[in-house]
Design a protein around this motif. Structure first.
Motif, PDB file in Angstrom:
ATOM      1  N   VAL A 180      -4.635   0.583   3.137  1.00  0.00           N
ATOM      2  CA  VAL A 180      -5.989   0.019   3.012  1.00  0.00           C
ATOM      3  C   VAL A 180      -6.347  -0.130   1.531  1.00  0.00           C
ATOM      4  CG1 VAL A 180      -6.643   1.040   5.210  1.00  0.00           C
ATOM      5  CG2 VAL A 180      -7.106   2.293   3.102  1.00  0.00           C
ATOM      6  N   PRO A 181      -7.297  -1.006   1.183  1.00  0.00           N
ATOM      7  CA  PRO A 181      -7.550  -1.318  -0.233  1.00  0.00           C
ATOM      8  C   PRO A 181      -7.852  -0.127  -1.134  1.00  0.00           C
ATOM      9  CG  PRO A 181      -8.692  -2.882   1.185  1.00  0.00           C
ATOM     10  CD  PRO A 181      -8.106  -1.832   2.083  1.00  0.00           C
ATOM     11  N   HIS A 182      -8.676   0.814  -0.670  1.00  0.00           N
ATOM     12  CA  HIS A 182      -9.098   1.869  -1.584  1.00  0.00           C
ATOM     13  C   HIS A 182      -7.980   2.869  -1.915  1.00  0.00           C
ATOM     14  CE1 HIS A 182      -9.814   4.327   2.122  1.00  0.00           C
ATOM     15  NE2 HIS A 182      -9.598   5.346   1.312  1.00  0.00           N
ATOM     16  N   LEU A 183      -6.869   2.815  -1.177  1.00  0.00           N
ATOM     17  CA  LEU A 183      -5.738   3.697  -1.470  1.00  0.00           C
ATOM     18  C   LEU A 183      -4.692   3.048  -2.380  1.00  0.00           C
ATOM     19  CD1 LEU A 183      -5.142   5.456   1.983  1.00  0.00           C
ATOM     20  CD2 LEU A 183      -6.210   6.409  -0.072  1.00  0.00           C
ATOM     21  N   TYR A 184      -4.863   1.777  -2.710  1.00  0.00           N
ATOM     22  CA  TYR A 184      -3.880   1.083  -3.554  1.00  0.00           C
ATOM     23  C   TYR A 184      -3.634   1.795  -4.898  1.00  0.00           C
ATOM     24  CZ  TYR A 184      -2.245  -3.118  -1.165  1.00  0.00           C
ATOM     25  OH  TYR A 184      -1.582  -3.979  -0.330  1.00  0.00           O
ATOM     26  N   PRO A 185      -4.646   2.251  -5.608  1.00  0.00           N
ATOM     27  CA  PRO A 185      -4.389   2.876  -6.913  1.00  0.00           C
ATOM     28  C   PRO A 185      -3.465   4.092  -6.848  1.00  0.00           C
ATOM     29  CG  PRO A 185      -6.701   2.298  -6.725  1.00  0.00           C
ATOM     30  CD  PRO A 185      -6.105   2.096  -5.366  1.00  0.00           C
ATOM     31  N   THR A 186      -3.474   4.820  -5.741  1.00  0.00           N
ATOM     32  CA  THR A 186      -2.634   6.008  -5.633  1.00  0.00           C
ATOM     33  C   THR A 186      -1.365   5.775  -4.813  1.00  0.00           C
ATOM     34  OG1 THR A 186      -3.962   6.754  -3.743  1.00  0.00           O
ATOM     35  CG2 THR A 186      -4.539   7.635  -5.913  1.00  0.00           C
ATOM     36  N   VAL A 187      -1.396   4.817  -3.891  1.00  0.00           N
ATOM     37  CA  VAL A 187      -0.258   4.593  -3.002  1.00  0.00           C
ATOM     38  C   VAL A 187       0.625   3.450  -3.481  1.00  0.00           C
ATOM     39  CG1 VAL A 187       0.409   3.914  -0.644  1.00  0.00           C
ATOM     40  CG2 VAL A 187      -1.448   5.537  -0.994  1.00  0.00           C
ATOM     41  N   ARG A 188       0.004   2.382  -3.947  1.00  0.00           N
ATOM     42  CA  ARG A 188       0.738   1.164  -4.323  1.00  0.00           C
ATOM     43  C   ARG A 188       0.214   0.669  -5.676  1.00  0.00           C
ATOM     44  NH1 ARG A 188       0.813  -4.589  -1.333  1.00  0.00           N
ATOM     45  NH2 ARG A 188       2.967  -5.162  -1.757  1.00  0.00           N
ATOM     46  N   PRO A 189       0.333   1.466  -6.728  1.00  0.00           N
ATOM     47  CA  PRO A 189      -0.346   1.184  -7.993  1.00  0.00           C
ATOM     48  C   PRO A 189       0.099  -0.096  -8.687  1.00  0.00           C
ATOM     49  CG  PRO A 189       1.198   2.996  -8.256  1.00  0.00           C
ATOM     50  CD  PRO A 189       1.098   2.734  -6.788  1.00  0.00           C
ATOM     51  N   GLY A 190       1.314  -0.557  -8.430  1.00  0.00           N
ATOM     52  CA  GLY A 190       1.796  -1.772  -9.085  1.00  0.00           C
ATOM     53  C   GLY A 190       1.421  -3.050  -8.388  1.00  0.00           C
ATOM     54  N   ALA A 191       0.694  -2.941  -7.269  1.00  0.00           N
ATOM     55  CA  ALA A 191       0.353  -4.108  -6.459  1.00  0.00           C
ATOM     56  C   ALA A 191      -1.160  -4.323  -6.425  1.00  0.00           C
ATOM     57  CB  ALA A 191       0.894  -3.927  -5.039  1.00  0.00           C
ATOM     58  N   ARG A 192      -1.572  -5.439  -5.855  1.00  0.00           N
ATOM     59  CA  ARG A 192      -2.978  -5.776  -5.719  1.00  0.00           C
ATOM     60  C   ARG A 192      -3.234  -6.250  -4.286  1.00  0.00           C
ATOM     61  NH1 ARG A 192      -2.272  -3.402  -9.549  1.00  0.00           N
ATOM     62  NH2 ARG A 192      -2.824  -3.846 -11.725  1.00  0.00           N
ATOM     63  N   TYR A 193      -4.139  -5.584  -3.613  1.00  0.00           N
ATOM     64  CA  TYR A 193      -4.390  -5.855  -2.195  1.00  0.00           C
ATOM     65  C   TYR A 193      -4.690  -7.327  -1.939  1.00  0.00           C
ATOM     66  CZ  TYR A 193      -6.714  -5.651   2.396  1.00  0.00           C
ATOM     67  OH  TYR A 193      -7.087  -5.862   3.705  1.00  0.00           O
ATOM     68  N   PHE A 194      -5.637  -7.887  -2.668  1.00  0.00           N
ATOM     69  CA  PHE A 194      -6.051  -9.257  -2.370  1.00  0.00           C
ATOM     70  C   PHE A 194      -5.017 -10.284  -2.821  1.00  0.00           C
ATOM     71  CE2 PHE A 194     -10.136  -7.049  -2.005  1.00  0.00           C
ATOM     72  CZ  PHE A 194     -10.520  -7.510  -0.740  1.00  0.00           C
ATOM     73  N   HIS A 195      -4.184  -9.938  -3.774  1.00  0.00           N
ATOM     74  CA  HIS A 195      -3.066 -10.823  -4.114  1.00  0.00           C
ATOM     75  C   HIS A 195      -2.094 -10.898  -2.935  1.00  0.00           C
ATOM     76  CE1 HIS A 195       0.238 -12.669  -6.378  1.00  0.00           C
ATOM     77  NE2 HIS A 195       1.014 -11.796  -5.734  1.00  0.00           N
TER      78      HIS A 195
END
Length: 311
Positions: A180-195
């Motif tokens: 989910v978007p709010h976990l991107y910084p800690t789970v998938r830091p090199g990616a961007r949800y909306f991209h």
């Protein structure tokens, strides 16, 4: 070992790994079918995400001759905290790899094949042309096989990378949102949800007939409301097929398991997703992007025909 495969995680404190519940356990692979698939992969010097990511379904899938081939090497340029694929500086592309993949597909007699890759931010096109060459090689050697690609996000690639893959005409274009978007910084830091979401939406704009697919893991710290919002976002991007599976922590250095989601909760997610209009949904603890991909593709195609009134 974490310090060898994941140098970016070596400094992280160990995260306690909770005991797996009964519904998440699988048997060790021992069948002859498993060994034959393994041998074909070794003979053709091919990598699989099944092994590199430590998939729990490897025994079942390989026993049936199904393997998700991972092209462009075994080393990823990203360091997602959930992933067990090695991080570092990749080697140069192997120009003969597309042909070896096609040979393995033919030898395994696959009706449906899934091709994925590591992230290759070191390449101008993110590896898009290598994907296209692999698709074309499979079409040549095994024309009856349907092809599913599970691609990176091409976030750092030159313009036109996505178009290269779509123009090669895979049957299914898959790219996972993962969480989910709010976990991107800690789970998938090199990616961007909306991209990532926009990438899948653009596939449909380029080829409205191409099936699109995406998936997330649960048990990372999300709540039900955020999962339902991801479903809405996916449907707004006209994604056809959603997968939801339980996150399993590969090593103590990886993102911790927040909790084990029950089979009943997965059934609830599946019902909600179908209610939102997905053509196909797979939501179980052991669901992975390519788990039962061949059978799922057949159901996906039938669901579209039914929706169009051609069943």
């Amino acid at each position: 070992m974490p310090d060898q495969r994941h140098p970016e995680k070596a400094h992280r404190p160990d995260q306690e790994q909770p005991k797996k519940p009964s519904w998440i356990r699988v048997k060790a692979p021992t069948s002859e079918g498993y060994k034959q698939t393994r041998d074909i992969m070794r003979e053709n010097r091919l990598s699989t995400v099944c092994e590199e990511a430590g998939c729990p379904n490897v025994g079942e899938c390989w026993s049936q001759g199904h393997a998700t081939m991972m092209i462009m090497g075994e080393i990823c340029t990203r360091g997602c905290t959930f992933c067990n694929v090695a991080t570092g500086k990749p080697n140069a592309l192997d120009v003969f790899e597309p042909g070896r993949v096609a040979h393995a597909v033919q030898k395994l007699g696959l009706n449906h094949v899934v091709i994925t890759s590591v992230d290759r931010d070191d390449l101008d096109d993110g590896g898009a042309e290598h994907f296209a060459q692999t698709i074309r090689a499979i079409r040549h050697r095994s024309p009856s096989s349907t092809i599913e690609v599970l691609t990176p996000d091409f976030l750092k690639s030159k313009p036109g990378a996505l178009e290269i893959v779509v123009e090669a005409r895979p049957d299914v274009f898959n790219h996972n949102l993962e969480t989910v978007p709010h976990l991107y910084p800690t789970v998938r830091p090199g990616a961007r949800y909306f991209h990532s979401l926009r990438l899948l939406q653009k596939v449909k704009e380029l080829d409205p007939a191409m099936f699109t697919k995406s998936g997330i893991m649960v048990g990372l710290g999300e709540d039900r409301g955020s999962v339902l919002q991801v479903m809405d976002d996916m449907r707004a991007a006209d994604i056809d097929f959603m997968t939801i599976g339980q996150y399993l922590q590969p090593t103590p250095k990886h993102h911790r398991v927040d909790r084990f989601v029950t089979p009943e909760e997965f059934a609830g997610y599946e019902k909600s997703a179908y209610g939102k209009g997905f053509l196909m949904v797979s939501a179980t603890p052991l669901t992975r992007s390519s788990y039962h991909a061949g059978d799922d593709f057949a159901q996906l195609r039938d669901a579209r025909l039914k929706k169009l009134g051609r069943a």
